[in-house]
Write a protein that holds these residues in place. Structure first.
Motif, PDB file in Angstrom:
ATOM      1  N   LEU A 168       0.831  -1.205   0.000  1.00  0.00           N
ATOM      2  CA  LEU A 168       0.000   0.000   0.000  1.00  0.00           C
ATOM      3  C   LEU A 168       0.860   1.247   0.000  1.00  0.00           C
ATOM      4  CD1 LEU A 168      -2.929  -0.707   2.437  1.00  0.00           C
ATOM      5  CD2 LEU A 168      -2.959  -0.547  -0.028  1.00  0.00           C
ATOM      6  N   LYS A 198       1.832   1.886  -3.422  1.00  0.00           N
ATOM      7  CA  LYS A 198       0.709   2.285  -4.244  1.00  0.00           C
ATOM      8  C   LYS A 198       0.308   3.740  -3.981  1.00  0.00           C
ATOM      9  CE  LYS A 198      -2.314  -1.258  -5.745  1.00  0.00           C
ATOM     10  NZ  LYS A 198      -3.250  -2.267  -5.275  1.00  0.00           N
ATOM     11  N   THR A 199       0.286   4.109  -2.701  1.00  0.00           N
ATOM     12  CA  THR A 199      -0.180   5.447  -2.365  1.00  0.00           C
ATOM     13  C   THR A 199       0.954   6.459  -2.377  1.00  0.00           C
ATOM     14  OG1 THR A 199       0.164   4.922  -0.050  1.00  0.00           O
ATOM     15  CG2 THR A 199      -2.066   4.697  -0.874  1.00  0.00           C
ATOM     16  N   LYS A 258       2.829   6.859   0.022  1.00  0.00           N
ATOM     17  CA  LYS A 258       3.020   7.342   1.385  1.00  0.00           C
ATOM     18  C   LYS A 258       4.104   6.504   2.044  1.00  0.00           C
ATOM     19  CE  LYS A 258      -1.766   8.746   2.007  1.00  0.00           C
ATOM     20  NZ  LYS A 258      -2.969   8.658   2.822  1.00  0.00           N
ATOM     21  N   ARG A 277      -5.843  -0.859   5.761  1.00  0.00           N
ATOM     22  CA  ARG A 277      -6.022  -0.090   4.539  1.00  0.00           C
ATOM     23  C   ARG A 277      -6.597   1.281   4.838  1.00  0.00           C
ATOM     24  NH1 ARG A 277      -8.991  -4.225   1.137  1.00  0.00           N
ATOM     25  NH2 ARG A 277      -7.170  -5.421   0.594  1.00  0.00           N
ATOM     26  N   ASP A 297      -4.919   4.771   4.003  1.00  0.00           N
ATOM     27  CA  ASP A 297      -5.531   5.573   2.954  1.00  0.00           C
ATOM     28  C   ASP A 297      -6.212   6.829   3.518  1.00  0.00           C
ATOM     29  OD1 ASP A 297      -5.762   5.843   0.249  1.00  0.00           O
ATOM     30  OD2 ASP A 297      -7.812   5.090   0.218  1.00  0.00           O
ATOM     31  N   ALA A 347      -1.925  12.973   3.372  1.00  0.00           N
ATOM     32  CA  ALA A 347      -1.786  12.631   1.957  1.00  0.00           C
ATOM     33  C   ALA A 347      -0.332  12.466   1.527  1.00  0.00           C
ATOM     34  CB  ALA A 347      -2.471  13.684   1.096  1.00  0.00           C
ATOM     35  N   SER A 348       0.578  13.210   2.132  1.00  0.00           N
ATOM     36  CA  SER A 348       1.970  13.064   1.711  1.00  0.00           C
ATOM     37  C   SER A 348       2.886  13.376   2.884  1.00  0.00           C
ATOM     38  CB  SER A 348       2.279  14.037   0.568  1.00  0.00           C
ATOM     39  OG  SER A 348       2.266  15.349   1.084  1.00  0.00           O
ATOM     40  N   THR A 407     -10.488   6.125  -3.932  1.00  0.00           N
ATOM     41  CA  THR A 407      -9.167   5.776  -4.423  1.00  0.00           C
ATOM     42  C   THR A 407      -9.174   4.321  -4.813  1.00  0.00           C
ATOM     43  OG1 THR A 407      -8.277   5.011  -2.344  1.00  0.00           O
ATOM     44  CG2 THR A 407      -8.172   7.373  -2.770  1.00  0.00           C
ATOM     45  N   ILE A 433      -7.722   2.112  -3.423  1.00  0.00           N
ATOM     46  CA  ILE A 433      -7.546   1.231  -2.271  1.00  0.00           C
ATOM     47  C   ILE A 433      -8.788   1.125  -1.417  1.00  0.00           C
ATOM     48  CG2 ILE A 433      -6.239   0.953  -0.149  1.00  0.00           C
ATOM     49  CD1 ILE A 433      -4.058   2.547  -1.938  1.00  0.00           C
TER      50      ILE A 433
END
Lengths: 798, 175
Positions: A479, A482-483, A485, A515, A519, A524-525, A604, A606
């Motif tokens: 994950l 994918k994200t 992060k 998840r 998520d 977000a970052s 998203t 996810i």
């Protein structure tokens, strides 16, 4: 800006910069702004030196951003040092002129290297004598670290060994910084970070992590060799291939972006699986040597206090020698420990710890002794230890017997019946009629055996949650990729055991929540996190523990936390809540378990597709468990799951309504209360309501629901149980609470399965059948009368 | 001896006759009439045990009992057949029978006034179920056994205790 604000800003800045890489231009740009602000503040406070340092730092950051510096890593290190110095200044209110200059020089040097054209190499300017001391001291530390690491391989939580390795790198880092040995310092710094995580229990030093630490020690040894060569030949310190890669690997591991792979374990074929035998079999050591070491092991004398302190890197050998010198000069008037403490190099705590371990030391394992003698490489010993473990677990498997699951279930059932039969016997009146002391002790004996059998029976189907947690760590890694992060997962209580069937069913809900945490929970970052002063790497923690007869599993993140207002707004929009009343946090948070409820701004890849937490909660409730949410805005959220220890045994409250008795699962009960008449009112269209702490809750009379004729009709003679289901609360009017007990819950049988309001049955101690109330079913028939599940929607729309 | 008790067929007159009902039956008394249940359906006979009432079930569902650790539902056969209820006597007992469930057999207890005996009934002692004149609905009757001067009502116990029936009020209440 007032001082405390400046302090908090510089603290977050200092933390930020230590995690920043030269390539993260956007982060650097934000740091640049911070630095400029701080420089302006220092000027306004009339601290020209400090302002000067910050200006230099700002200039240096610009150079990194513009790629105008020969070695951005070195420059960044100098910047970091400068910021740390500034931090000290803000905290203590003074800055030494010398230090300002030193930092300015450092920054200038970092910049000047391009002019030299010397690349990453450094010349040695400091005192040769100091460096020689450093080289020998560092070697001793590293050698000891090898041996401590062997201890960690067999017991990863040995805090003494962890501390010793940590202190070794910490000491090396400090001295290297002083001697301007940049490469050594950089490597020591990252290694120290890794070990610090292990020390804090945020990661467990096993497998790949141990191998990585060995790599770091080996690299450090080579760097120290280079330093020695440089002072002998009077040439610049040669650079070491793979250093940048090594530092990078450490950094990524610390940030949780990299999970180091463990080296493959050699295949061994030995009969007794002892470390010495395994090393022999691999041809790594001669038999005569092993015998010599074994001989030494048996005639070993306890280590001296001073040696122990050096070994655990509490003091350096030089400090020990100084103290011994003093002792000799004084004619042995004081003990070594006293001298060390008065010299300020050790505390009494250190000394006492060392004395303790001096007394209880068991002989050093053969692997460690072979390493100490320089016979084998520590890494080979570690691999041998792992092979030994494989060997051991392989032989354990041979002793296990495969049993048909059905037979096992039957056995567990029979034990359950035995437990019931035993308690019926114990409580029977006929038994007390023929009571004798001898009799009583026999009954007690029977009771003990029954209890043990019950425990054994329960344990038969118990498995540790480890495998499930491991599955989650893979999920987190995927994950994270994918994200985009940065997420680090830590787990606690992996050894917690729970019923096999529960483990199977808990996996999906857990995955869903992990998840969700990544998520929705985390920012977000990394930049967003840094902006609010959090570490760039998000943290998700899975924690399992036993409490009483239930199991607690927490999923914790350090992200944004739940947004009360957003949830409430969404709930209002959907008509899920009444207007114009205050809600407690837990009420609001439990709204997110409503079907189709998602506050995610966007769907998203996810999560956020509407199949949400309602499914999770249903799964948990199927396991007779319960969920709770705690959340602090900006600090993160914790989702707690409480589950009964096994499928079959639950804590129940025996209650009475008229002449009927029922069992209410204790997990559903919030509290019980004696209602006053003024608390109960009838609201048109909504039936009877109970006023409880300013809330209007539906009140269900159990005797009406179940048509019990001889129950108390006057609420003043009755008791109200406050129950909770799916986040909604209601009152249940009953006659009496009889008592709490553990019950073995069983199905009502195919014939009566599906009877509304009844979840199952249990055999009570008097041998009769007790019915277990189904709280959600009761709510459905009592609060939401009418067919179908869409009652709620219709009601709120009306 | 394997017998298919369920198998019934229609003759030309539309009369339902038993295909092969000969065999052993446990007979018991209910409201002064004699009833029989195929002996192979009977699991055991127990005295009256304390019964726990189950709410929101039809009136004939008496409750559940603890049968050696197993929870077994108990049916008031009198109530099921619409007969007057009577006080329990010394002779009142529970016949535990195995009936066909969704996947496997289910044990259900039925409360009877008195258990009498096990009788062998031959083919020539059997008569088809009467359409009228019986206190029990004809759909529950396999046939009538005539032993000596006694008429024995042979019950299709699977049908009497068809398991969906036990929670029927639920659908009725919510429909």
């Amino acid at each position: 800006m007032d001082r405390s604000f400046v302090l908090s800003r510089i603290e977050s800045l200092s933390e930020k910069i230590q995690r920043t890489q030269p390539s993260e231009v956007d982060v650097l740009a934000r740091i640049h702004t911070d630095v400029s602000d701080l420089a302006a503040w220092a000027k306004s406070e009339a601290h020209p030196q400090a302002a000067d340092v910050m200006d230099c730092i700002a200039a240096a950051i610009e150079k990194i951003i513009l790629a105008d510096t020969p070695d951005p890593v070195v420059t960044l290190q100098a910047i970091t040092q400068g910021i740390v110095a500034f931090q000290t200044f803000v905290r203590d209110g003074s800055i030494e002129l010398g230090e300002c200059d030193a930092i300015k020089t450092l920054l200038a040097d970092a910049d000047a290297e391009r002019i030299d054209g010397a690349g990453a190499s450094q010349t040695i300017e400091a005192d040769i004598g100091l460096i020689r001391d450093f080289v020998s001291e560092a070697r001793e530390h590293l050698h000891n670290s090898d041996i401590h690491l062997l201890t960690i391989e067999t017991s990863p939580h040995d805090i003494d060994a962890l501390n010793a390795i940590f202190r070794a790198f910490h000491t090396i880092k400090g001295v290297a910084g002083f001697l301007a040995l940049g490469e050594v310092q950089a490597l020591a710094h990252e290694s120290e970070n890794l070990l610090d995580l292990a020390r804090k229990g945020e990661l467990v030093l096993t497998g790949g992590y141990v191998d990585l630490t060995f790599d770091a020690i080996d690299m450090m040894k080579r760097l120290i060799d280079n330093v020695e060569r440089a002072i002998n030949t009077n040439e610049p310190v040669g650079s070491e291939d793979g250093l940048a890669d090594m530092v990078q690997r450490l950094k990524e591991t610390v940030e949780g972006r990299l999970i180091p792979e463990a080296e493959s374990i050699p295949k061994v074929d030995v009969s007794d699986g002892r470390v010495g035998e395994i090393l022999l079999e691999q041809g790594l050591v001669r038999r005569s040597k092993i015998e010599a070491v074994l001989q030494a092991q048996s005639t070993r004398t306890p280590s001296k206090l001073g040696e122990l302190l050096v070994k655990h890197v509490v003091i350096s050998r030089r400090q020990l020698n100084e103290a011994l010198e003093i002792q000799r000069a004084e004619g042995g008037a004081r003990k070594l420990g006293e001298i060390l403490v008065s010299n300020g190099v050790a505390t009494w705590e250190d000394i006492n710890r060392a004395i303790d371990s001096q007394e209880k030391t068991s002989p050093e394992p053969i692997g460690a002794m072979l390493v100490r003698e320089g016979e084998v490489a520590p890494r080979d010993v570690v691999l041998a230890l792992r092979a030994q473990q494989m060997h051991a677990s392989a032989s354990e498997v041979r002793e296990a017997v495969k049993v048909d699951a059905e037979r096992l279930d039957r056995l567990v059932d029979l034990i359950g019946e035995l437990v019931i039969a035993e308690s019926i016997l114990r409580q029977s009146e006929a038994m007390s009629a023929v009571f004798s002391p001898q009799h009583a002790s026999q009954i007690d004996q029977l009771g003990r055996i029954t209890r043990e059998l019950q425990e054994l029976g329960t344990s038969l189907s118990m498995v540790p949650i480890r495998a499930t947690f491991q599955k989650m760590s893979r999920l987190v890694r995927d994950l994270g990729k994918k994200t985009g992060k940065h997420v680090q997962l830590s787990t606690e209580g992996e050894e917690t055991e729970l019923d096999k069937s529960v483990v199977d069913q808990i996996s999906d809900p857990l995955m869903h929540m992990v998840r969700n945490a990544i998520d929705h929970g985390l920012e977000a970052s990394s930049a967003d996190r840094i902006a609010v002063g959090k570490p760039a790497v998000g943290r998700v923690t899975l924690r399992a523990s036993h409490k009483g007869s239930s199991i607690h599993i927490d999923i914790e993140d350090d992200g944004r936390g739940l947004d009360r207002n957003a949830i409430l707004a969404k709930a209002r929009e959907r008509g899920l809540v009444q207007e114009g009343r205050a809600f407690s946090d837990s009420e609001i948070f439990s709204l997110i378990f409503q079907p189709g409820f998602s506050t995610a701004q966007q769907v998203t890849d996810i999560s956020g597709r509407g199949v949400g937490l309602d499914v999770v909660r249903r799964n948990i409730e199927l396991l007779r468990g319960k969920m709770e949410i705690r959340s602090e805005p900006g600090q993160g959220s914790t989702f707690s799951i409480r589950l009964p220890l096994t499928h079959a045994v639950i804590d129940g409250m025996l209650i009475r309504a008229g002449s009927e008795r029922y069992i209410v699962p204790t997990l559903s009960i919030l509290r019980s209360l004696k209602p006053g008449l003024e608390c109960i009112s009838t609201v048109a269209g909504r039936g009877e309501m109970l006023t409880f702490q300013e809330d209007q809750l539906p009140l269900i009379r159990l005797h009406e629901l179940f048509a019990i004729e001889d129950a108390a009709r006057d609420p003043q003679d009755a008791i109200v149980l406050l129950l909770e289901n799916e986040g909604r609360r209601f009152g249940l009017l009953i006659d009496e609470l009889i008592g709490q007990q553990q019950i073995v819950i069983r199905s009502l049988g195919d014939a009566l399965k599906g009877t509304e309001g009844i979840a199952g049955a249990a055999i009570l101690p008097d041998g009769t059948v007790g019915l277990v109330l189904d709280v959600s079913g009761i709510m459905k028939i009592g609060v939401d009368p009418g067919p179908g599940s869409d009652t709620r929607v219709r009601r709120s729309a009306a | 001896m394997i017998r298919e008790v369920h198998e019934t067929e229609q003759n030309n007159d539309g009369e339902i006759v038993a295909a092969d009902l000969a065999g052993q039956y446990l007979t018991f008394l209910l409201d002064r009439e004699i009833y029989g249940i195929d002996i192979l359906k009977v699991q055991e006979i127990v005295g009256l045990l304390p019964v726990t009432k189950v709410p929101r079930t039809p009136a004939h569902v008496h409750g559940v009992i603890n049968l050696r650790g197993n929870v077994v539902p108990v049916i008031q056969l009198r109530a099921k057949f619409g007969m007057q209820s009577q006080e329990d006597t010394r002779k009142t007992c529970i016949v535990v029978v195995q009936v066909a469930g969704a996947s496997k057999g289910i044990a259900i207890g039925i409360i009877v006034d008195e258990v009498s005996e096990v009788l062998s009934i031959a083919n020539d002692q059997l008569a088809p179920a009467p359409e009228f004149g019986s206190s029990v609905d004809a759909v529950f009757i396999l046939g009538i056994g005539k032993v000596g001067d006694r008429d024995i009502v042979l019950l299709d116990i699977d049908r009497v205790l068809s398991w969906g029936d036990l929670t029927m009020t639920r659908q009725a209440a919510t429909a």
